[in-house]
Design an enzyme around this catalytic site. Structure first.
Site, PDB file in Angstrom:
ATOM      1  N   SER A 137       7.182  49.935  21.428  1.00  0.00           N
ATOM      2  CA  SER A 137       6.841  50.728  21.323  1.00  0.00           C
ATOM      3  C   SER A 137       6.178  52.111  21.257  1.00  0.00           C
ATOM      4  CB  SER A 137       5.192  50.344  20.025  1.00  0.00           C
ATOM      5  OG  SER A 137       4.689  51.395  19.751  1.00  0.00           O
ATOM      6  N   TYR A 150      -3.846  47.126  21.573  1.00  0.00           N
ATOM      7  CA  TYR A 150      -1.481  47.749  21.413  1.00  0.00           C
ATOM      8  C   TYR A 150      -0.904  48.230  21.890  1.00  0.00           C
ATOM      9  CZ  TYR A 150       1.980  49.030  18.082  1.00  0.00           C
ATOM     10  OH  TYR A 150       3.278  48.099  17.148  1.00  0.00           O
TER      11      TYR A 150
HETATM   12  N1  LIG Z   1       6.026  50.504  12.322  1.00  0.00           N
HETATM   13  C1  LIG Z   1       6.119  51.033  12.615  1.00  0.00           C
HETATM   14  O1  LIG Z   1       5.500  51.978  13.017  1.00  0.00           O
HETATM   15  C2  LIG Z   1       6.248  51.197  14.413  1.00  0.00           C
HETATM   16  C3  LIG Z   1       6.082  51.492  15.898  1.00  0.00           C
HETATM   17  C4  LIG Z   1       5.985  51.258  16.181  1.00  0.00           C
HETATM   18  C5  LIG Z   1       6.106  49.308  16.280  1.00  0.00           C
HETATM   19  N2  LIG Z   1       7.082  48.753  15.626  1.00  0.00           N
HETATM   20  C6  LIG Z   1       7.007  47.343  16.060  1.00  0.00           C
HETATM   21  O2  LIG Z   1       7.870  46.808  15.050  1.00  0.00           O
HETATM   22  C7  LIG Z   1       7.648  45.079  14.752  1.00  0.00           C
HETATM   23  C8  LIG Z   1       8.035  45.207  13.313  1.00  0.00           C
HETATM   24  O3  LIG Z   1       6.737  46.307  13.047  1.00  0.00           O
HETATM   25  P1  LIG Z   1       7.452  46.592  11.476  1.00  0.00           P
HETATM   26  O4  LIG Z   1       6.498  47.958  11.098  1.00  0.00           O
HETATM   27  O5  LIG Z   1       8.400  46.452  10.302  1.00  0.00           O
HETATM   28  O6  LIG Z   1       5.803  45.366  10.894  1.00  0.00           O
HETATM   29  P2  LIG Z   1       5.665  44.641   9.625  1.00  0.00           P
HETATM   30  O7  LIG Z   1       4.467  44.266   9.210  1.00  0.00           O
HETATM   31  O8  LIG Z   1       6.471  45.124   8.490  1.00  0.00           O
HETATM   32  O9  LIG Z   1       7.046  43.591  10.019  1.00  0.00           O
HETATM   33  C9  LIG Z   1       6.646  42.977  10.596  1.00  0.00           C
HETATM   34  C10 LIG Z   1       6.961  41.544  10.305  1.00  0.00           C
HETATM   35  O10 LIG Z   1       6.209  40.283  11.399  1.00  0.00           O
HETATM   36  C11 LIG Z   1       5.229  39.383  10.919  1.00  0.00           C
HETATM   37  N3  LIG Z   1       4.626  38.527  12.122  1.00  0.00           N
HETATM   38  C12 LIG Z   1       3.625  39.271  12.500  1.00  0.00           C
HETATM   39  N4  LIG Z   1       3.329  38.631  13.079  1.00  0.00           N
HETATM   40  C13 LIG Z   1       3.437  37.056  13.404  1.00  0.00           C
HETATM   41  C14 LIG Z   1       3.257  35.960  13.861  1.00  0.00           C
HETATM   42  N5  LIG Z   1       2.586  35.631  14.424  1.00  0.00           N
HETATM   43  N6  LIG Z   1       4.230  35.070  13.479  1.00  0.00           N
HETATM   44  C15 LIG Z   1       5.608  35.148  12.954  1.00  0.00           C
HETATM   45  N7  LIG Z   1       5.864  36.464  12.684  1.00  0.00           N
HETATM   46  C16 LIG Z   1       4.641  37.062  12.608  1.00  0.00           C
HETATM   47  C17 LIG Z   1       4.696  39.283   9.629  1.00  0.00           C
HETATM   48  O11 LIG Z   1       4.876  39.043   8.604  1.00  0.00           O
HETATM   49  C18 LIG Z   1       6.149  40.430   9.004  1.00  0.00           C
HETATM   50  O12 LIG Z   1       7.266  40.473   8.035  1.00  0.00           O
HETATM   51  C19 LIG Z   1       6.930  45.246  15.537  1.00  0.00           C
HETATM   52  O13 LIG Z   1       6.470  44.317  16.899  1.00  0.00           O
HETATM   53  C20 LIG Z   1       5.745  46.920  15.520  1.00  0.00           C
HETATM   54  O14 LIG Z   1       4.292  46.334  16.618  1.00  0.00           O
HETATM   55  C21 LIG Z   1       6.558  48.879  14.303  1.00  0.00           C
END
Ligand SMILES: NC(=O)c1ccc[n+]([C@@H]2O[C@H](COP(=O)([O-])OP(=O)(O)OC[C@H]3O[C@@H](n4cnc5c(N)ncnc54)[C@H](O)[C@@H]3O)[C@@H](O)[C@H]2O)c1
Length: 276
Positions: A137, A150
């Site tokens: 991120s 985070y």
């Molecule tokens: N959305 C944003 O703005 C953003 C920005 C920077 C980084 N990220 C990173 O991107 C990645 C995906 O995030 P997203 O935005 O698609 O979120 P999201 O919540 O839509 O998807 C994340 C998925 O991870 C699964 N998950 C969480 N904990 C888990 C565990 N212990 N075991 C198995 N599965 C687990 C959840 O059930 C969910 O389906 C993450 O690592 C997040 O930190 C997101």
């Protein structure tokens, strides 16, 4: 092209977009997610080149079983997307609990360690190299991108990415990270998309909203042969958010629009200020 990929957190958001892209390019994918309903729905959407395993990525036995399931179903693992993550602990540092801090690291960092460990074992045994892509991120590159735990966790993912890229290069396993900015998933808007849009417009230079597919494109490129000389990198995909930092002037922006001049800092020389 990625042949067989494992995507953690592939039940929705960025992970689902990665899984969908792998399948659309003719590959196969196994999704590991804690949310069973989300995972099953994703597989239904993707068809028979996709499988789902309920897995908690913070648990070694679950991650190991996830890799085994991919090999059992599709014969190999060519790409590992360590993508699952949560926002985790939030609130003032003076109020943080050790439990919330540790849980944030278990889900966001231990998961990447375990995914890398077990995918690399499989890739080394196959002897044909591979690619690992970790979702970090912009919060891992700067303050202000997320809560303290985070931010520290994502910085750890970037450091781990670089260290393992060096170690696994001799096996032709490339390891990279993608650093998304604000991406329009439930993790970000928490069911309140309109409110999220309001602050995004102010902070992000690029006019388009960050969508999961934009991150999936970068992650899948990193896993592809086109990126065959790219390893140990943390690629930012954020609509210019990081380029626009530091945002120290934001607070004073309106104020500064009404004056011009030059400041000489601590030289003892007075600033020259002209009101507009
Ligand atoms: N959305 C944003 O703005 C953003 C920005 C920077 C980084 N990220 C990173 O991107 C990645 C995906 O995030 P997203 O935005 O698609 O979120 P999201 O919540 O839509 O998807 C994340 C998925 O991870 C699964 N998950 C969480 N904990 C888990 C565990 N212990 N075991 C198995 N599965 C687990 C959840 O059930 C969910 O389906 C993450 O690592 C997040 O930190 C997101």
């Amino acid at each position: 092209m990625t042949q067989v990929a494992v995507v953690t957190g592939g039940g929705g958001g960025i992970g689902l977009a990665i899984a969908a892209r792998v399948v659309s390019e003719g590959g196969a994918v196994v999704i590991g997610d804690l949310n069973e309903a989300r995972g099953r729905e994703a597989v239904e959407q993707l068809g028979d080149r996709a499988g789902f395993v309920r897995a908690d990525v913070a648990l070694e036995s679950d991650v190991e079983a996830l890799i085994t399931a991919a090999v059992d179903r599709f014969g190999q693992v060519d790409a590992m997307f360590n993508n699952a993550g949560v926002g985790g602990a939030f609130g003032p540092i003076t109020e943080q609990t050790v439990e919330a801090w540790d849980a944030t690291f278990e889900i966001n960092v231990r998961s990447v360690f375990l995914g890398t460990k077990h995918a690399a074992r499989q890739m080394i045994a196959q002897g044909s190299g591979g690619a690992i892509v970790n979702t970090a991120s912009v919060a891992g590159l700067s303050g202000g991108g997320g809560p303290q735990a985070y931010s520290a966790a994502k910085a750890a993912v970037i450091g781990f990415t670089k260290a393992t890229a060096v170690e696994l290069a001799e096996h032709r396993i490339r390891v990279n990270a993608v650093c998304p900015g604000a991406v329009y998933t439930e993790l970000l808007h928490r069911g309140r998309p309109e409110q999220t849009d309001a602050w995004r417009v102010q902070l992000q230079p690029w006019p388009d909203r960050g969508e999961p597919e934009m991150i999936a494109d970068v992650a899948c490129w990193l896993a592809s042969d086109e990126a065959r000389f790219v390893t140990g990198d943390a690629v930012v995909a954020d609509g210019g958010l990081m380029a626009a930092t530091p945002r120290l002037l934001d607070h004073d922006l309106q104020h500064l629009k009404r004056m011009t001049g030059i400041a000489y800092g601590n030289t003892g020389r007075d600033a020259e200020v002209r009101r507009l």
